[in-house]
Scaffold this active site. Structure first.
Site, PDB file in Angstrom:
ATOM      1  N   GLU A 173       0.887  -1.195  -0.173  1.00  0.00           N
ATOM      2  CA  GLU A 173      -0.120   0.090   0.026  1.00  0.00           C
ATOM      3  C   GLU A 173       0.842   1.466  -0.013  1.00  0.00           C
ATOM      4  OE1 GLU A 173      -2.895  -0.591   3.176  1.00  0.00           O
ATOM      5  OE2 GLU A 173      -3.497  -2.573   2.424  1.00  0.00           O
ATOM      6  N   GLU A 183      -5.650 -11.085  -1.979  1.00  0.00           N
ATOM      7  CA  GLU A 183      -6.651 -10.855  -0.834  1.00  0.00           C
ATOM      8  C   GLU A 183      -7.982 -10.884  -1.112  1.00  0.00           C
ATOM      9  OE1 GLU A 183      -5.218  -7.510   1.967  1.00  0.00           O
ATOM     10  OE2 GLU A 183      -3.230  -7.875   1.488  1.00  0.00           O
TER      11      GLU A 183
HETATM   12  O1  G3I Z   1      -3.814  -9.793  18.246  1.00  0.00           O
HETATM   13  C1  G3I Z   1      -4.455  -8.486  19.027  1.00  0.00           C
HETATM   14  C2  G3I Z   1      -5.173  -9.303  20.279  1.00  0.00           C
HETATM   15  O2  G3I Z   1      -4.075  -9.539  21.119  1.00  0.00           O
HETATM   16  C3  G3I Z   1      -6.011  -8.229  20.878  1.00  0.00           C
HETATM   17  O3  G3I Z   1      -6.581  -8.706  22.144  1.00  0.00           O
HETATM   18  C4  G3I Z   1      -6.959  -7.631  19.831  1.00  0.00           C
HETATM   19  C5  G3I Z   1      -7.876  -6.599  20.515  1.00  0.00           C
HETATM   20  O4  G3I Z   1      -8.503  -5.841  19.425  1.00  0.00           O
HETATM   21  O5  G3I Z   1      -6.383  -7.108  18.731  1.00  0.00           O
HETATM   22  C6  G3I Z   1      -5.598  -8.210  18.115  1.00  0.00           C
HETATM   23  O6  G3I Z   1      -4.895  -7.658  17.126  1.00  0.00           O
HETATM   24  C7  G3I Z   1      -5.842  -7.317  15.884  1.00  0.00           C
HETATM   25  C8  G3I Z   1      -5.248  -8.146  14.709  1.00  0.00           C
HETATM   26  O7  G3I Z   1      -5.875  -7.731  13.573  1.00  0.00           O
HETATM   27  C9  G3I Z   1      -5.188  -9.790  14.953  1.00  0.00           C
HETATM   28  O8  G3I Z   1      -6.616 -10.150  14.971  1.00  0.00           O
HETATM   29  C10 G3I Z   1      -5.878  -5.987  15.478  1.00  0.00           C
HETATM   30  O9  G3I Z   1      -6.288  -5.310  16.461  1.00  0.00           O
HETATM   31  C11 G3I Z   1      -6.461  -5.791  14.306  1.00  0.00           C
HETATM   32  O10 G3I Z   1      -6.106  -4.244  13.982  1.00  0.00           O
HETATM   33  C12 G3I Z   1      -5.784  -6.603  13.418  1.00  0.00           C
HETATM   34  O11 G3I Z   1      -6.499  -6.367  12.073  1.00  0.00           O
HETATM   35  C13 G3I Z   1      -5.941  -6.864  10.671  1.00  0.00           C
HETATM   36  C14 G3I Z   1      -5.558  -5.585   9.901  1.00  0.00           C
HETATM   37  O12 G3I Z   1      -4.949  -6.238   8.577  1.00  0.00           O
HETATM   38  C15 G3I Z   1      -4.195  -4.811  10.526  1.00  0.00           C
HETATM   39  O13 G3I Z   1      -3.054  -5.566  10.715  1.00  0.00           O
HETATM   40  C16 G3I Z   1      -6.786  -7.668  10.223  1.00  0.00           C
HETATM   41  O14 G3I Z   1      -7.063  -8.875  10.972  1.00  0.00           O
HETATM   42  C17 G3I Z   1      -6.387  -8.065   8.679  1.00  0.00           C
HETATM   43  O15 G3I Z   1      -7.478  -8.762   8.175  1.00  0.00           O
HETATM   44  C18 G3I Z   1      -5.845  -6.824   7.893  1.00  0.00           C
HETATM   45  O16 G3I Z   1      -5.403  -7.109   6.804  1.00  0.00           O
HETATM   46  C19 G3I Z   1      -5.042  -6.401   5.775  1.00  0.00           C
HETATM   47  C20 G3I Z   1      -3.832  -6.620   5.193  1.00  0.00           C
HETATM   48  O17 G3I Z   1      -2.802  -6.683   5.803  1.00  0.00           O
HETATM   49  C21 G3I Z   1      -3.573  -5.522   3.879  1.00  0.00           C
HETATM   50  N1  G3I Z   1      -4.683  -5.243   3.067  1.00  0.00           N
HETATM   51  C22 G3I Z   1      -5.939  -5.128   3.826  1.00  0.00           C
HETATM   52  C23 G3I Z   1      -6.042  -6.018   4.619  1.00  0.00           C
HETATM   53  C24 G3I Z   1      -7.772  -5.806   5.394  1.00  0.00           C
HETATM   54  O18 G3I Z   1      -7.665  -4.582   6.145  1.00  0.00           O
END
Ligand code: G3I
Length: 352
Positions: free
Chosen positions: A149, A264
């Site tokens: 991105e 994705e």
């Molecule tokens: O692991 C922590 C956990 O310890 C905590 O209790 C919990 C509380 O909210 O959060 C957990 O982390 C979350 C993580 O996903 C794992 O589930 C984060 O808050 C959350 O922001 C994170 O979201 C991910 C996001 O990327 C940011 O990394 C999404 O699952 C994931 O699907 C998303 O993927 C992105 C791609 O990498 C790039 N392209 C877009 C795509 C969708 O947004």
């Protein structure tokens, strides 16, 4: 474009006893287009029934979050590979490869990275991080999303670069640097630039395609070792694909010598009215139209969906339906049963 006879025969095959149809993984041998799906690490989400479906359907495991900087290097030089290694063990045990996601991103970074200012510190951090991750999983990686991105025309920077911490410290050169570091660490896997928001007839999509094309041209003239454009493909079933604009964009990308990967894929059906059956058919048609368009330009090296089952989808964090029913963006439903979207994937993954 697939021959109509093949589409018809595969459709009927998939429709008759969908659950007994040949898994996507086996179909990849016909087309050479690998199939992957994103998931949390088995150590974090030990959902045995889902993991069983993943190993049956996919030959690429995509770590949804486990290789992101915030997980792998939470403090400078202190690496944590518990999640990554759990995926590596699962992949090796099941004869799968891993799509490396992702080395350089503006999101999912720890505070210390977002606070980098000095160019020398940023360069050192990039070198250590990329070198360590790429070397650790050498041999297991199908492809790397090296930079994720990189554009955001709304940030108002010349040429549409995203105002990320990396841009802030190093200017646009961080992209070239990241790819060179990845190539130095492993000469084999295709190195990808990953981007979203390119598909539709909206002004936003048009601006994103235009900025990305300029960047890809620039990287070619610089000799940056980048092999592939990773089309994230987070689709929305209520929007209209830009047939001409997207086709023309992809043709120009391919003419520059880049390969394509779909990395994705999912379909947001938050705004699609009707019964579950009707919604699923619309999602299937949307995926078919999209894949048809991409395949008409070039066969992607792989297709990955951002999850396998509606049981786990990032979309739920941000979208919901007015009728209160759950989103259905992925190939399997919450009970891990194949949906029409699975059939659309099967048709293209089987294309000879
Ligand atoms: O692991 C922590 C956990 O310890 C905590 O209790 C919990 C509380 O909210 O959060 C957990 O982390 C979350 C993580 O996903 C794992 O589930 C984060 O808050 C959350 O922001 C994170 O979201 C991910 C996001 O990327 C940011 O990394 C999404 O699952 C994931 O699907 C998303 O993927 C992105 C791609 O990498 C790039 N392209 C877009 C795509 C969708 O947004």
């Amino acid at each position: 474009m697939l021959p109509a006879s093949l589409v018809t025969s595969l459709t009927s095959k998939a429709d008759i006893g969908l659950e007994n149809a040949i898994p996507l993984r086996q179909r990849t041998t016909t087309s050479g287009v690998r199939y992957g799906c994103a998931s949390a690490a088995p150590s974090v989400q030990p959902d045995i029934t889902l993991l069983d479906k993943i190993r049956t359907e996919a030959n690429i495991f995509v770590p949804e979050g486990s290789l992101k900087w915030i997980v792998t290097e939470p403090q400078p030089g202190q690496f944590d590979f518990l999640q990554g290694d759990s995926i590596a063990v699962f992949a090796r045990r099941n004869g799968m490869l891993v799509h490396g996601h992702t080395l350089v991103w503006h999101a999912a970074i720890p505070t210390w990275v977002s606070q980098l200012v000095a160019p020398a510190s940023a360069r050192m951090a990039l070198g250590r991080h990329i070198g360590t991750l790429v070397s650790r999983y050498k041999g297991l990686i199908w492809a790397w999303d090296v930079v994720n991105e990189a554009i955001e025309p709304d940030d108002g920077i010349d040429y549409g670069y995203r105002n990320s911490p990396w841009y802030h410290c190093l200017g646009a050169d961080y992209i070239d640097l990241a790819f060179r570091l990845a190539r130095d660490a492993d000469s084999k896997p295709p190195l990808c630039l990953s981007e979203y928001g390119l598909e539709y007839q909206t002004l936003a999509s048009k601006r994103r395609r235009s900025a990305l094309l300029s960047l890809l041209r620039h990287l070619r003239t610089q000799g940056t070792p980048i092999d592939c454009l990773a089309l994230q493909s987070h689709l929305s079933a209520d929007q209209v694909l830009d047939q001409d604009g997207l086709t023309s964009f992809l043709r120009q990308v391919v003419a520059l010598g880049y390969r394509l990967a779909i990395t994705e894929l999912d379909v947001n059906d938050a705004k699609i009215p009707g019964t579950i059956e009707a919604r699923d058919r619309i999602v299937e048609a949307h995926v078919s139209d999209y894949l048809d368009l991409v395949f008409s330009v070039a066969r992607p090296i792989s297709i990955a969906t951002w999850g396998l089952s509606d049981r786990y989808t990032w979309l739920r964090q941000y979208y919901s339906r007015d009728d209160g029913t759950a989103l259905r963006p992925l190939p399997l439903d919450v009970n891990l049963r194949r949906k029409p979207m699975w059939s659309a994937l099967a048709r293209f993954i089987s294309a000879p």
